[in-house]
Design an enzyme around this catalytic site. Structure first.
Site, PDB file in Angstrom:
ATOM      1  N   SER A 153      29.423  24.108 -21.733  1.00 29.05           N
ATOM      2  CA  SER A 153      29.440  22.912 -22.591  1.00 29.05           C
ATOM      3  C   SER A 153      29.520  21.696 -21.689  1.00 29.05           C
ATOM      4  O   SER A 153      30.092  21.775 -20.591  1.00 29.05           O
ATOM      5  CB  SER A 153      30.663  22.936 -23.502  1.00 29.05           C
ATOM      6  OG  SER A 153      30.834  21.681 -24.125  1.00 29.05           O
ATOM      7  N   TYR A 207      39.911  23.671 -24.733  1.00 25.62           N
ATOM      8  CA  TYR A 207      38.507  24.104 -24.651  1.00 25.62           C
ATOM      9  C   TYR A 207      37.878  23.769 -23.307  1.00 25.62           C
ATOM     10  O   TYR A 207      37.232  24.623 -22.674  1.00 25.62           O
ATOM     11  CB  TYR A 207      37.765  23.405 -25.790  1.00 25.62           C
ATOM     12  CG  TYR A 207      36.300  23.685 -25.953  1.00 25.62           C
ATOM     13  CD1 TYR A 207      35.853  24.878 -26.522  1.00 25.62           C
ATOM     14  CD2 TYR A 207      35.346  22.737 -25.595  1.00 25.62           C
ATOM     15  CE1 TYR A 207      34.488  25.110 -26.724  1.00 25.62           C
ATOM     16  CE2 TYR A 207      33.989  22.964 -25.797  1.00 25.62           C
ATOM     17  CZ  TYR A 207      33.568  24.146 -26.357  1.00 25.62           C
ATOM     18  OH  TYR A 207      32.229  24.368 -26.560  1.00 25.62           O
TER      19      TYR A 207
HETATM   20  N1  LIG Z   1      28.076  23.134 -31.288  1.00 27.15           N
HETATM   21  C1  LIG Z   1      28.160  22.387 -30.208  1.00 27.15           C
HETATM   22  O1  LIG Z   1      28.003  21.156 -30.265  1.00 27.15           O
HETATM   23  C2  LIG Z   1      28.431  22.999 -28.871  1.00 27.15           C
HETATM   24  C3  LIG Z   1      28.485  22.149 -27.759  1.00 27.15           C
HETATM   25  C4  LIG Z   1      28.734  22.700 -26.517  1.00 27.15           C
HETATM   26  C5  LIG Z   1      28.886  24.073 -26.380  1.00 27.15           C
HETATM   27  N2  LIG Z   1      28.845  24.871 -27.489  1.00 27.15           N
HETATM   28  C6  LIG Z   1      29.019  26.302 -27.282  1.00 27.15           C
HETATM   29  O2  LIG Z   1      27.989  26.998 -27.963  1.00 27.15           O
HETATM   30  C7  LIG Z   1      28.446  28.318 -28.271  1.00 27.15           C
HETATM   31  C8  LIG Z   1      28.149  28.624 -29.717  1.00 27.15           C
HETATM   32  O3  LIG Z   1      28.917  27.771 -30.532  1.00 27.15           O
HETATM   33  P1  LIG Z   1      28.414  27.213 -31.937  1.00 27.15           P
HETATM   34  O4  LIG Z   1      28.486  25.748 -31.865  1.00 27.15           O
HETATM   35  O5  LIG Z   1      27.170  27.880 -32.328  1.00 27.15           O
HETATM   36  O6  LIG Z   1      29.632  27.650 -32.878  1.00 27.15           O
HETATM   37  P2  LIG Z   1      29.842  28.825 -33.929  1.00 27.15           P
HETATM   38  O7  LIG Z   1      28.790  28.754 -34.984  1.00 27.15           O
HETATM   39  O8  LIG Z   1      31.264  28.731 -34.334  1.00 27.15           O
HETATM   40  O9  LIG Z   1      29.574  30.149 -33.066  1.00 27.15           O
HETATM   41  C9  LIG Z   1      30.570  30.766 -32.300  1.00 27.15           C
HETATM   42  C10 LIG Z   1      30.229  32.234 -32.218  1.00 27.15           C
HETATM   43  O10 LIG Z   1      31.237  32.873 -31.430  1.00 27.15           O
HETATM   44  C11 LIG Z   1      31.711  34.000 -32.154  1.00 27.15           C
HETATM   45  N3  LIG Z   1      33.090  34.312 -31.809  1.00 27.15           N
HETATM   46  C12 LIG Z   1      34.182  33.504 -31.878  1.00 27.15           C
HETATM   47  N4  LIG Z   1      35.275  34.176 -31.536  1.00 27.15           N
HETATM   48  C13 LIG Z   1      34.878  35.443 -31.236  1.00 27.15           C
HETATM   49  C14 LIG Z   1      35.550  36.614 -30.816  1.00 27.15           C
HETATM   50  N5  LIG Z   1      36.888  36.635 -30.638  1.00 27.15           N
HETATM   51  N6  LIG Z   1      34.828  37.733 -30.589  1.00 27.15           N
HETATM   52  C15 LIG Z   1      33.482  37.733 -30.772  1.00 27.15           C
HETATM   53  N7  LIG Z   1      32.791  36.657 -31.167  1.00 27.15           N
HETATM   54  C16 LIG Z   1      33.483  35.531 -31.399  1.00 27.15           C
HETATM   55  C17 LIG Z   1      31.585  33.604 -33.624  1.00 27.15           C
HETATM   56  O11 LIG Z   1      31.517  34.735 -34.460  1.00 27.15           O
HETATM   57  P3  LIG Z   1      32.730  35.383 -35.302  1.00 27.15           P
HETATM   58  O12 LIG Z   1      33.558  34.255 -35.828  1.00 27.15           O
HETATM   59  O13 LIG Z   1      31.987  36.155 -36.350  1.00 27.15           O
HETATM   60  O14 LIG Z   1      33.457  36.261 -34.356  1.00 27.15           O
HETATM   61  C18 LIG Z   1      30.235  32.906 -33.582  1.00 27.15           C
HETATM   62  O15 LIG Z   1      29.192  33.854 -33.669  1.00 27.15           O
HETATM   63  C19 LIG Z   1      29.932  28.341 -27.916  1.00 27.15           C
HETATM   64  O16 LIG Z   1      30.074  28.915 -26.635  1.00 27.15           O
HETATM   65  C20 LIG Z   1      30.301  26.875 -27.860  1.00 27.15           C
HETATM   66  O17 LIG Z   1      31.403  26.627 -27.019  1.00 27.15           O
HETATM   67  C21 LIG Z   1      28.626  24.374 -28.724  1.00 27.15           C
END
Ligand SMILES: NC(=O)c1ccc[n+]([C@@H]2O[C@H](COP(=O)([O-])OP(=O)(O)OC[C@H]3O[C@@H](n4cnc5c(N)ncnc54)[C@H](OP(=O)(O)O)[C@@H]3O)[C@@H](O)[C@H]2O)c1
Length: 264
Positions: free
Chosen positions: A151, A164
């Site tokens: 990120s 985070y």
């Molecule tokens: N959205 C943004 O603006 C942004 C910016 C920078 C980086 N990111 C990164 O992008 C990635 C995806 O995030 P997102 O924004 O798409 O959010 P999201 O929709 O909340 O996706 C997070 C994913 O991680 C899984 N997860 C969480 N805890 C888990 C666990 N204990 N075991 C297995 N799976 C787990 C969730 O599934 P379950 O809840 O079903 O387990 C979900 O599939 C993350 O690494 C996040 O840090 C996002």
């Protein structure tokens, strides 16, 4: 210029394991890879959401195009069991994306050890649990690609990022070391550095998110980065350009700039 990684141009016949695929960026990436012809294994805790993703792509009597492997990435034994099921179904894994993460805004005046450790367990230790499974096979074959979602919050210290941010900084360093150690062995390593993407994770934010993009746009940028053979895949560039510039500032300029831009 020579690409840093073997470019991933043809996904047909490849097996990609997306950990953190039940929603947001991971789900969009799984669907984009399927559309490019890959066979995809999807993991997260929410098995129902994974089944829903898989259903339209799997036909009765045919080997599944989407393999559903529910797991909690904190649980090393569960990750090992999922990996074993994946190998039994496909024989090999060509690509893995550690994308699972948790995010709660936290500031130092409300320091909560439990929250700090919860982030470390999912975001960082989760990555290690996945690596422990796929790395030996990749090294033995001298092939494979490891992608890690970091990120821009891992670039430098930001407000509300106490739990985070450090995990994402650790993942950045981890990906760099993996690249250094694995490149000569023919194994690709990439680091995905999203700006703001409209997902459940960022829905918690109580501030206006600049240059917010959809998960589909994020997935498109990731596939393009893998196609080019990039190490760092950052997007959207109209935002990450400034974040990368901020990364270069001396602390004397960086801290006032953060205060000015965030108002915190
Ligand atoms: N959205 C943004 O603006 C942004 C910016 C920078 C980086 N990111 C990164 O992008 C990635 C995806 O995030 P997102 O924004 O798409 O959010 P999201 O929709 O909340 O996706 C997070 C994913 O991680 C899984 N997860 C969480 N805890 C888990 C666990 N204990 N075991 C297995 N799976 C787990 C969730 O599934 P379950 O809840 O079903 O387990 C979900 O599939 C993350 O690494 C996040 O840090 C996002």
């Amino acid at each position: 210029m020579k690409p840093l990684n073997p470019p991933l141009t043809d996904w047909h016949g490849k097996t990609a394991w997306i950990v953190g695929a039940s929603s947001g960026i991971g789900r969009a990436t799984a669907l984009a890879l399927l559309a490019r012809g890959a066979r995809v294994a999807v993991s997260a805790r929410n098995g129902e959401a994974l089944e829903e993703l898989a259903a339209p792509h799997n036909e009765a009597g045919q080997p599944p195009r989407v393999i559903v492997l529910p797991l909690d990435v904190r649980d090393a034994a569960a990750v090992a069991a999922a990996h074993a099921r994946l190998l039994a179904a496909t024989g090999t894994v060509d690509f893995v994306l550690h994308n699972a993460a948790t995010y709660d805004a936290l500031r130092a005046d409300a320091f909560a050890l439990e929250t700090m450790l919860a982030h470390q367990q999912v975001n960082y230790v989760g990555a290690l649990n996945v690596l422990a499974m796929v790395l030996p096979g990749f090294v033995a074959r001298g092939a494979g690609h490891i992608a890690i979602t970091g990120s821009v919050a891992g670039f430098r210290g930001l407000p509300k990022s106490l739990a985070y941010g450090p995990t994402k900084a650790a993942l950045t360093n981890l990906a760099e070391v993996l690249y250094v150690d694995l490149h000569a062995r023919g194994i690709g390593v990439s680091l995905v550095q999203p700006g703001f993407v409209d997902t459940a994770l960022t829905a918690k934010n109580d501030f206006r998110m600049p240059a917010l993009i959809t998960p589909d746009k994020a997935a498109e940028a990731m596939l393009e980065g893998w196609r080019r053979g990039d190490f760092e895949i950052h997007f959207p560039r109209r935002f990450t350009f400034w974040m990368k510039l901020m990364r270069l500032l001396p602390y004397r300029l960086y801290f006032p700039a953060v205060a000015r831009f965030t108002g915190l």
